[in-house]
Design a protein around this motif. Sequence first.
Motif, PDB file in Angstrom:
ATOM      1  N   ASP A 252       0.628  -0.988  -0.104  1.00  0.00           N
ATOM      2  CA  ASP A 252       0.065   0.093   0.170  1.00  0.00           C
ATOM      3  C   ASP A 252       0.970   1.272  -0.138  1.00  0.00           C
TER       4      ASP A 252
ATOM      5  N   ARG B 213      -0.155   8.189   3.969  1.00  0.00           N
ATOM      6  CA  ARG B 213      -0.756   7.033   3.641  1.00  0.00           C
ATOM      7  C   ARG B 213      -2.378   7.136   4.447  1.00  0.00           C
TER       8      ARG B 213
ATOM      9  N   HIS C 241      -6.397   7.399   3.614  1.00  0.00           N
ATOM     10  CA  HIS C 241      -7.218   6.450   4.195  1.00  0.00           C
ATOM     11  C   HIS C 241      -8.224   7.176   4.762  1.00  0.00           C
TER      12      HIS C 241
ATOM     13  N   HIS D 146     -11.120   8.609   3.165  1.00  0.00           N
ATOM     14  CA  HIS D 146     -12.349   7.845   2.643  1.00  0.00           C
ATOM     15  C   HIS D 146     -12.871   7.149   3.896  1.00  0.00           C
ATOM     16  N   ALA D 147     -12.416   7.339   5.067  1.00  0.00           N
ATOM     17  CA  ALA D 147     -12.936   6.631   6.223  1.00  0.00           C
ATOM     18  C   ALA D 147     -14.275   7.062   6.554  1.00  0.00           C
TER      19      ALA D 147
ATOM     20  N   GLY E 209      -9.002   1.815  11.108  1.00  0.00           N
ATOM     21  CA  GLY E 209      -8.139   2.228   9.947  1.00  0.00           C
ATOM     22  C   GLY E 209      -7.849   0.863   9.327  1.00  0.00           C
ATOM     23  N   PRO E 210      -7.346   1.023   8.089  1.00  0.00           N
ATOM     24  CA  PRO E 210      -6.511   0.078   7.174  1.00  0.00           C
ATOM     25  C   PRO E 210      -5.994  -0.973   7.976  1.00  0.00           C
TER      26      PRO E 210
END
Length: 641
Positions: free
Chosen positions: A356, A386, A390, A393-394, A426-427
């Motif tokens: 990523d 990064r 994210h 988009h969260a 998160g991711p």
Amino acid sequence: MSTVEDRWHRVLLRQMRRAGLDLDALPQEPALTGLLDRISATYAEADQERYLNDRAFALSSGEMLELNERLRRAQATELAVERDRLQAVFDAVAIGLVVVATDGRVIDLNPSAEALLGSTSRSTVGLDLGEVLGPAPDDAASQSAFDALVSSARTGHAWRGADVHLATPIRRGFPANLAFAPLFDDLGPAGGVLAITDTTERAEAQAELAWRASHDALTGLLNRTALHELLHWSLDRRRVGGARVAVLFIDLDRFKLVNDSLGHAAGDALLVAAVTRIIAATRAHDTVARLGGDEFVILTEHIADPQEAMQLADRIVRALATPFTLDSELAFVSASVGVAVSDASSTAASLLRDADVALYRAKDAGRSRAVLFHQSMHDDVADRVRLERHLRHALDDNELSVAFQPIYTALDRRLAGFETLVRWDGPDGWVDPGLFVRLAEDTGLVGLMGDWVLESATDFMTLLSRRGLAHIALSVNLSSIQLGDPMLPARVAELVSRMGAPPRQLMLEITETALLAEPDLTRERLHELRACGVRVALDDFGTGYSSLSALRDFPLDALKIDKSFVGGMIDSGRDRAIVAAIISLGHALGMTIIAEGIETIEQCDAVTALGCDRLQGFLLGHPLTPADAEALVADALGGRP
Ligand code: C2E
Ligand code: MG
Ligand code: MG
């Protein structure tokens, strides 16, 4: 009230949890809940079907014994009517029944058995059972089950086996439940009846469910959960052999543009077309998964050196660089790919994260390219950028949620309210609020995020007041940036108007930074907010540089003593003196004093002895999910913590 556990099937809930979905944070959209309801119903149907099958299976063998007993009685008394009736039952049951003699020869079979075995009784009767029915080839488990059946038949013992794979002259390897009921005559064992239930449909339904749980419905690719599992598994195996695994993280550039301009149907068609190209560019043993949206991952094993993975990545980039034709419109998307290759210490999560990070580099370098991860990319800046990507988009992806930490009255320890705390799954898992709130402030996202938290908090308040629990107060943290927004008071007024509880039940927490940075603006904004009826608290008091006397200048209702003082109080006389001073001065100014971060009974007793009004901290209660917080309120009605 129905909880999520009541509503959705446990298997579905488990899958959702495994996929990291916070059930309480799911949007209440009819399309989504409808879909989940349908999936849940499918699971429930499968359960029901399995239950019925098991019942039929149990009944059939139990009934067989009785049937047999009655048959014998009927023969003895030559009750022809009874015999005819039993014959009718034998002919009508949907379960295949084969009557065998002690030596294993078939004496009789019903129409259901004929259909299963693909024979008529005339051609089968007299044959050895093994000539018309056997275990599926190369299936050791079914072979031994079948051997056990044959030996039970010979010795006159009841036997049953589930999911045995059978082969007949016309069908190979279908799953069936078998039950053998022995028959006896005056001389002893006299063969028996074999009941065969074809469970193909059930097995297919189970396979279908298993498929759906691990695949993406649109593209048929593996989903995120399945990819994680596969990656774990393949890393474990590779570690033993020393070979390497590569992960290619693919993100379509400009996909959102296509989706927004041509519509979701076109977006879906484009994703499917892109997948066809991706698969065409991969090798036979590579695995392609869809992580969601326009993100895909290719897992490729047996990598000799990273360049091999890069060649594959370049093929993908080239394959997606040519435009797609959608409804006679040309759509230009391209792909950026981040590649990471495993080493001895790689985990599924670290490999995906590295890929990523490399993907981010590929996007940053101008898109439509592949970049190989290198350890040097893993600096704070890359991580932060990064994370920022994210975080954007969260909100859309429903990764944010709120937790409610209880606050109690100091004197009689009654539940007085909650502080609303934002959470981000998160991711790579939960992110520290201290970190991402600051990130949101730096990137201008805090406005959107703050509005969302305020709305979630007032939604919770509405829920409580509908249940007649409007005496509970709710605090919400405000960033100094939100305070700078001239629209804030209007928005708060609007939210409060539909809260169903008195406005004063909402308390906004601000920090000293806001007081110090723009004192005049802040003072004015606080007056506007209080004009809406809400209360204002100064949070983390003592960590900034405002003096106690400065408090007089601001319209504040409450003061929260920072946890660093509460923590230091027991060992440090100085801290205790500061806390005592804060409490008495705060009281003199008419403020409610809340101590936060109470972790021990000593701290709790000490702040209470000093006259503190409200208590908050892990000792009394951790931040809770909305459902748990609601349950706590219901429990605490009149009770104590
Ligand atoms: P805060 O407003 O002072 O919130 C209290 C923090 O202390 C929370 O951390 C809470 O989990 C933690 N805490 C509570 N009891 C104890 C205890 O007994 N011991 C210890 N060590 N900690 C305790 P959290 O949730 O990590 O939040 C950190 C900070 O992030 C908050 O501090 C607040 O400044 C900020 N924050 C959280 N949610 C929001 C939000 O929705 N908007 C804004 N602007 N900031 C938020
Ligand atoms: Mg706070
Ligand atoms: Mg605080």
